[in-house]
Design a protein around this motif. Structure first.
Motif, PDB file in Angstrom:
ATOM      1  N   ASN A  38     -19.232 -14.605 -41.881  1.00 54.52           N
ATOM      2  CA  ASN A  38     -19.655 -15.880 -41.287  1.00 54.52           C
ATOM      3  C   ASN A  38     -18.486 -16.827 -41.033  1.00 54.52           C
ATOM      4  O   ASN A  38     -18.682 -18.036 -40.883  1.00 54.52           O
ATOM      5  N   VAL A  39     -17.258 -16.259 -40.973  1.00 50.33           N
ATOM      6  CA  VAL A  39     -16.078 -17.065 -40.680  1.00 50.33           C
ATOM      7  C   VAL A  39     -15.356 -16.484 -39.461  1.00 50.33           C
ATOM      8  O   VAL A  39     -14.970 -15.312 -39.452  1.00 50.33           O
ATOM      9  N   ILE A  40     -15.218 -17.294 -38.428  1.00 48.71           N
ATOM     10  CA  ILE A  40     -14.434 -16.870 -37.263  1.00 48.71           C
ATOM     11  C   ILE A  40     -12.964 -17.087 -37.591  1.00 48.71           C
ATOM     12  O   ILE A  40     -12.549 -18.219 -37.871  1.00 48.71           O
ATOM     13  N   PRO A  41     -12.148 -16.018 -37.596  1.00 48.07           N
ATOM     14  CA  PRO A  41     -10.756 -16.176 -38.022  1.00 48.07           C
ATOM     15  C   PRO A  41      -9.885 -16.792 -36.928  1.00 48.07           C
ATOM     16  O   PRO A  41     -10.217 -16.739 -35.739  1.00 48.07           O
ATOM     17  N   GLU A  42      -8.775 -17.367 -37.355  1.00 44.20           N
ATOM     18  CA  GLU A  42      -7.839 -17.969 -36.415  1.00 44.20           C
ATOM     19  C   GLU A  42      -6.953 -16.920 -35.756  1.00 44.20           C
ATOM     20  O   GLU A  42      -6.478 -17.118 -34.642  1.00 44.20           O
ATOM     21  N   HIS A  43      -6.728 -15.790 -36.459  1.00 38.95           N
ATOM     22  CA  HIS A  43      -5.809 -14.772 -35.961  1.00 38.95           C
ATOM     23  C   HIS A  43      -6.506 -13.411 -35.886  1.00 38.95           C
ATOM     24  O   HIS A  43      -7.410 -13.112 -36.676  1.00 38.95           O
ATOM     25  N   ALA A  44      -6.058 -12.585 -34.962  1.00 40.96           N
ATOM     26  CA  ALA A  44      -6.475 -11.175 -34.876  1.00 40.96           C
ATOM     27  C   ALA A  44      -5.256 -10.360 -34.462  1.00 40.96           C
ATOM     28  O   ALA A  44      -4.401 -10.836 -33.698  1.00 40.96           O
ATOM     29  N   ARG A  45      -5.205  -9.143 -34.949  1.00 40.06           N
ATOM     30  CA  ARG A  45      -3.999  -8.315 -34.754  1.00 40.06           C
ATOM     31  C   ARG A  45      -4.403  -6.871 -34.465  1.00 40.06           C
ATOM     32  O   ARG A  45      -5.413  -6.374 -34.982  1.00 40.06           O
ATOM     33  N   ALA A  46      -3.615  -6.201 -33.650  1.00 46.36           N
ATOM     34  CA  ALA A  46      -3.856  -4.792 -33.362  1.00 46.36           C
ATOM     35  C   ALA A  46      -2.528  -4.080 -33.182  1.00 46.36           C
ATOM     36  O   ALA A  46      -1.482  -4.704 -32.970  1.00 46.36           O
ATOM     37  N   HIS A 105     -17.054 -21.762 -38.127  1.00 47.89           N
ATOM     38  CA  HIS A 105     -18.229 -21.145 -38.746  1.00 47.89           C
ATOM     39  C   HIS A 105     -18.807 -20.098 -37.800  1.00 47.89           C
ATOM     40  O   HIS A 105     -18.876 -20.304 -36.587  1.00 47.89           O
ATOM     41  N   GLY A 106     -19.229 -18.965 -38.378  1.00 46.37           N
ATOM     42  CA  GLY A 106     -19.748 -17.877 -37.566  1.00 46.37           C
ATOM     43  C   GLY A 106     -21.036 -18.203 -36.845  1.00 46.37           C
ATOM     44  O   GLY A 106     -21.418 -17.498 -35.899  1.00 46.37           O
ATOM     45  N   ASN A 147     -12.414 -17.599 -29.485  1.00 48.18           N
ATOM     46  CA  ASN A 147     -12.525 -16.643 -30.592  1.00 48.18           C
ATOM     47  C   ASN A 147     -11.392 -15.615 -30.495  1.00 48.18           C
ATOM     48  O   ASN A 147     -11.316 -14.850 -29.519  1.00 48.18           O
ATOM     49  N   ALA A 148     -10.511 -15.565 -31.475  1.00 46.83           N
ATOM     50  CA  ALA A 148      -9.366 -14.654 -31.453  1.00 46.83           C
ATOM     51  C   ALA A 148      -9.803 -13.193 -31.433  1.00 46.83           C
ATOM     52  O   ALA A 148      -9.184 -12.352 -30.770  1.00 46.83           O
ATOM     53  N   VAL A 149     -10.884 -12.891 -32.156  1.00 49.89           N
ATOM     54  CA  VAL A 149     -11.353 -11.508 -32.212  1.00 49.89           C
ATOM     55  C   VAL A 149     -11.847 -11.059 -30.838  1.00 49.89           C
ATOM     56  O   VAL A 149     -11.541  -9.946 -30.379  1.00 49.89           O
ATOM     57  N   SER A 150     -12.573 -11.913 -30.157  1.00 54.54           N
ATOM     58  CA  SER A 150     -13.085 -11.571 -28.828  1.00 54.54           C
ATOM     59  C   SER A 150     -11.946 -11.370 -27.838  1.00 54.54           C
ATOM     60  O   SER A 150     -11.973 -10.448 -27.015  1.00 54.54           O
ATOM     61  N   LYS A 151     -10.947 -12.241 -27.903  1.00 55.02           N
ATOM     62  CA  LYS A 151      -9.800 -12.107 -27.012  1.00 55.02           C
ATOM     63  C   LYS A 151      -9.094 -10.766 -27.225  1.00 55.02           C
ATOM     64  O   LYS A 151      -8.778 -10.047 -26.270  1.00 55.02           O
ATOM     65  N   LEU A 152      -8.836 -10.465 -28.496  1.00 55.84           N
ATOM     66  CA  LEU A 152      -8.121  -9.227 -28.787  1.00 55.84           C
ATOM     67  C   LEU A 152      -8.967  -8.007 -28.433  1.00 55.84           C
ATOM     68  O   LEU A 152      -8.459  -7.027 -27.869  1.00 55.84           O
ATOM     69  N   ALA A 153     -10.252  -8.056 -28.747  1.00 62.13           N
ATOM     70  CA  ALA A 153     -11.130  -6.922 -28.443  1.00 62.13           C
ATOM     71  C   ALA A 153     -11.162  -6.646 -26.949  1.00 62.13           C
ATOM     72  O   ALA A 153     -11.185  -5.486 -26.508  1.00 62.13           O
ATOM     73  N   GLY A 154     -11.159  -7.706 -26.140  1.00 56.71           N
ATOM     74  CA  GLY A 154     -11.147  -7.513 -24.701  1.00 56.71           C
ATOM     75  C   GLY A 154      -9.888  -6.814 -24.228  1.00 56.71           C
ATOM     76  O   GLY A 154      -9.934  -5.896 -23.403  1.00 56.71           O
TER      77      GLY A 154
END
Length: 430
Positions: free
Chosen positions: A295-303, A212-213, A220-227
């Motif tokens: 409001n949903v933290i995703p399991e995956h992020a891609r770039a 949950h957001g 957090n996959a998004v934070s990892k990828l953004a970094g």
């Protein structure tokens, strides 16, 4: 020297080729068939025996060989692609597939520069030789390819893998992105490509814990990828000067009356653009994908990252990506092609210089390395050294790099005719 009929045909053929919508949207979505049939017809009328080859329906390539007078001389590959990048008609001043010639002598349309104008020069030169009974010293293989504007899977990659025998004896090749007029410091430069950075298109992925957001979530996959993306975007790659770039900077510095200075290219004036992107490896983030609801933290992020690698820089590139991505982000090659380099002291390079100076005695041919890539990468698998040489005269207000793939792509009719004269002279004397 190109005759009057050839000088008219190069304009006619460019217009006709532009009118074939050979848009390549990637992912296999393209159709070069009609343009390929047109090129094959013109070659056959000149006495050649072209073949049309397809890996998939309508992804068409044309190959034809013209035997030279010296059977001991190595053969030369001359190749141009038939596909073009998309053009949004609403953004253009004219229909991008009209082939319109305006009152100022400009021929408009997608592909006029990249690279149906060169395709037309190839056809016009062959037909002139047929009328005059001319044969070049070296045997020449003419190839008109599909899919260059994507990954060349249906074009040069397919030809090199499935039809290598058609290129037997070819040791060198010429194609796009060189021999055009580049204005700098009041001079007319003609950069001839003798190298290409390698292609390293990457996919980055991060996995974390979905949730949950509103909840704390250090995984957090998004934070990892953004970094990782932020680190890649901010990274300053070290200087890596290859022999071709060294030769380019030396000649450009001498012409501009300054000492070579790789750390400060301002003394090269406009010509700095020819070398600034080839002094080092690069990696530019281009695509980010993650999540489906706020409001949903995703399991995956891609770039996706567009990487380019100087000759000899592959190991450094991979080690740097490992470091920048860190333990939480995985990366892989989505598409990879080798860097290329060709000698600038070869007889072929000298012949290209001579052909330009024959028709522009005050022009200055110079070597350079392309920041991107061409079909030469695929043909290099057959041991063919590639040069960028598609001659074209452009006025100071034009920019080759801005018009290729740009809105309102166009070319001066007289620029095409200059290009034909130079190309025909080179091919006859190489």
């Amino acid at each position: 020297m190109a005759d009057a009929r050839a000088l008219e045909e190069v304009v006619e053929f460019t217009r006709d080729l532009v009118r074939f919508d050979t848009t390549n949207r990637g992912g296999g979505d393209g159709n070069e068939r009609e343009a390929a049939e047109y090129a094959a017809e013109k070659l056959a009328e000149a006495g050649l025996e072209p073949v049309i080859l397809e890996k998939a329906p309508n992804r068409s390539n044309v190959v034809a060989r013209l035997e030279g007078t010296d059977p001991e001389a190595p053969a030369l590959l001359v190749h141009g692609h038939l596909d073009v990048v998309p053009a949004a008609a609403a953004d253009w001043s004219v229909d991008p597939f009209s082939g319109e010639v305006d009152a100022d002598g400009m021929l408009w349309g997608r592909g006029t520069i990249d690279m149906k104008g060169m395709d037309a020069m190839m056809l016009a030169a062959v037909r002139e030789w047929a009328r005059e009974g001319v044969r070049p010293r070296r045997s020449i293989v003419f190839a008109f390819t599909a899919d260059e504007e994507a990954e060349a899977e249906y074009g040069s990659g397919y030809l090199a893998e499935a039809h290598a025998g058609l290129f037997e004896g070819c040791t060198e090749g010429i194609s796009e992105s060189g021999g055009f007029t580049f204005h700098s410091g009041g001079m007319r430069l003609y950069p001839i490509a003798a190298g290409e950075r390698g292609t390293a298109w990457l996919e980055l992925t991060a996995r974390g814990r979905a949730g949950h957001g509103s909840k704390a979530n250090p995984d957090n996959a998004v934070s990892k990828l953004a970094g990782a993306i932020a680190r890649i975007g901010a990274h300053e790659w070290p200087l890596r000067v290859t022999p071709v770039v060294e030769a380019a900077v030396a000649e450009l510095a001498a012409l501009h009356g300054v000492e070579p200075d790789y750390a400060d290219l301002r003394g090269l004036q406009e010509a700095a653009q020819l070398v600034e992107s080839t002094l080092r490896n690069s990696a530019n983030p281009t695509v980010l994908e993650a999540g489906y609801k706020v409001n949903v933290i995703p399991e995956h992020a891609r770039a996706e990252v567009d990487g380019r690698v100087v000759p000899g820089g592959e190991a450094e590139f991979e080690a740097t990506m490992d470091e920048l991505c860190g333990p939480d982000v995985a990366w892989r090659y989505a598409h990879r092609e080798r860097p290329l380099t060709a000698p600038v002291d070869s007889p072929t390079f000298a012949a290209m210089r001579a052909a330009i100076q024959r028709f522009d005695p005050e022009g200055h041919p110079v070597p350079f390395c392309m920041s991107g890539g061409t079909d030469a990468k695929q043909f290099s698998r057959l041991g063919i050294a590639g040069y960028g040489f598609s001659p074209l005269a452009l006025p100071p207000e034009f920019g080759y790099g801005k018009l290729a793939h740009g809105v309102d792509e166009r070319v001066p009719v007289e620029g095409l005719r200059f290009g034909l004269r130079v190309l025909e002279d080179f091919l006859r004397n190489a």
